[in-house]
Design a protein around this motif. Structure first.
Motif, PDB file in Angstrom:
ATOM      1  N   ASN A 139       0.843  -1.189   0.000  1.00 54.26           N
ATOM      2  CA  ASN A 139       0.000   0.000   0.000  1.00 54.26           C
ATOM      3  C   ASN A 139       0.881   1.243   0.000  1.00 54.26           C
ATOM      4  N   PRO A 140       0.348   2.379  -0.455  1.00 51.61           N
ATOM      5  CA  PRO A 140       1.135   3.614  -0.375  1.00 51.61           C
ATOM      6  C   PRO A 140       1.658   3.827   1.046  1.00 51.61           C
TER       7      PRO A 140
ATOM      8  N   VAL B 218      19.900  -3.099 -10.649  1.00 47.29           N
ATOM      9  CA  VAL B 218      19.832  -1.691 -11.051  1.00 47.29           C
ATOM     10  C   VAL B 218      18.547  -1.018 -10.564  1.00 47.29           C
ATOM     11  N   GLY B 219      17.893  -1.632  -9.581  1.00 46.32           N
ATOM     12  CA  GLY B 219      16.832  -0.968  -8.852  1.00 46.32           C
ATOM     13  C   GLY B 219      15.457  -0.918  -9.478  1.00 46.32           C
ATOM     14  N   SER B 220      15.114  -1.842 -10.347  1.00 46.83           N
ATOM     15  CA  SER B 220      13.780  -1.803 -10.965  1.00 46.83           C
ATOM     16  C   SER B 220      12.679  -1.851  -9.907  1.00 46.83           C
ATOM     17  N   THR B 221      12.839  -2.692  -8.897  1.00 41.76           N
ATOM     18  CA  THR B 221      11.834  -2.789  -7.842  1.00 41.76           C
ATOM     19  C   THR B 221      11.813  -1.527  -6.992  1.00 41.76           C
ATOM     20  N   PHE B 222      12.984  -1.007  -6.673  1.00 40.78           N
ATOM     21  CA  PHE B 222      13.092   0.222  -5.879  1.00 40.78           C
ATOM     22  C   PHE B 222      12.405   1.369  -6.622  1.00 40.78           C
ATOM     23  N   VAL B 223      12.692   1.513  -7.904  1.00 41.92           N
ATOM     24  CA  VAL B 223      12.086   2.579  -8.710  1.00 41.92           C
ATOM     25  C   VAL B 223      10.571   2.403  -8.767  1.00 41.92           C
ATOM     26  N   ALA B 224      10.108   1.170  -8.977  1.00 45.10           N
ATOM     27  CA  ALA B 224       8.664   0.918  -9.020  1.00 45.10           C
ATOM     28  C   ALA B 224       8.010   1.305  -7.701  1.00 45.10           C
ATOM     29  N   ALA B 225       8.658   0.988  -6.601  1.00 49.86           N
ATOM     30  CA  ALA B 225       8.112   1.339  -5.289  1.00 49.86           C
ATOM     31  C   ALA B 225       7.981   2.852  -5.151  1.00 49.86           C
ATOM     32  N   VAL B 226       9.023   3.569  -5.478  1.00 50.19           N
ATOM     33  CA  VAL B 226       9.020   5.026  -5.340  1.00 50.19           C
ATOM     34  C   VAL B 226       7.996   5.668  -6.277  1.00 50.19           C
ATOM     35  N   LEU B 227       7.885   5.162  -7.492  1.00 47.61           N
ATOM     36  CA  LEU B 227       6.917   5.707  -8.448  1.00 47.61           C
ATOM     37  C   LEU B 227       5.480   5.588  -7.947  1.00 47.61           C
ATOM     38  N   HIS B 228       5.249   4.630  -7.061  1.00 47.90           N
ATOM     39  CA  HIS B 228       3.886   4.386  -6.583  1.00 47.90           C
ATOM     40  C   HIS B 228       3.711   4.699  -5.100  1.00 47.90           C
ATOM     41  N   GLY B 229       4.522   5.621  -4.590  1.00 45.66           N
ATOM     42  CA  GLY B 229       4.315   6.127  -3.239  1.00 45.66           C
ATOM     43  C   GLY B 229       4.744   5.207  -2.121  1.00 45.66           C
ATOM     44  N   ARG B 230       5.664   4.297  -2.417  1.00 46.04           N
ATOM     45  CA  ARG B 230       6.216   3.421  -1.389  1.00 46.04           C
ATOM     46  C   ARG B 230       7.663   3.820  -1.137  1.00 46.04           C
ATOM     47  N   ARG B 231       8.197   3.352  -0.041  1.00 48.28           N
ATOM     48  CA  ARG B 231       9.633   3.509   0.221  1.00 48.28           C
ATOM     49  C   ARG B 231      10.324   2.247  -0.264  1.00 48.28           C
TER      50      ARG B 231
END
Length: 100
Positions: free
Chosen positions: A34-35, A46-59
């Motif tokens: 959840n956000p 190279v952070g695909s999961t990290f970037v996806a998390a940040v793009l959708h309001g997650r840390r």
């Protein structure tokens, strides 16, 4: 899901030999968090999961042992935050697929 591999002509191609598209990570991030939640990727690459998390309001929290890839993640996060990240839009049809 029809999600193309990250190959030589994919907008998300980096120096990492086996990165996966942000769209794949986005689908999991959206379905399992959840956000405001924190998303962990113990094999950051190279952070695909990290970037996806940040793009959708997650840390995002990740681990990566190769400093070259950590620098790529930093650059991708900056680009995601200022709107210049080259990424294939989530849900974009693949030309020639049965879902196009």
């Amino acid at each position: 899901w029809n999600i193309p591999n990250v190959k030589h002509n994919h907008p998300e191609k980096t120096e990492h030999p086996c990165s996966f598209p942000i769209e794949l990570a986005e689908r999991f991030v959206l379905s399992m968090s959840n956000p405001g939640d924190t998303v962990l990727d113990p094999f950051g690459g190279v952070g695909s999961t990290f970037v996806a998390a940040v793009l959708h309001g997650r840390r995002g929290v990740m681990a990566e042992t190769d400093a070259r890839y950590v620098e790529v993640v930093r650059e991708r996060l900056v680009r995601a935050s200022n709107g210049t990240l080259l990424a294939r839009p989530m849900g974009k049809p693949i030309y020639g697929s049965e879902n196009a």
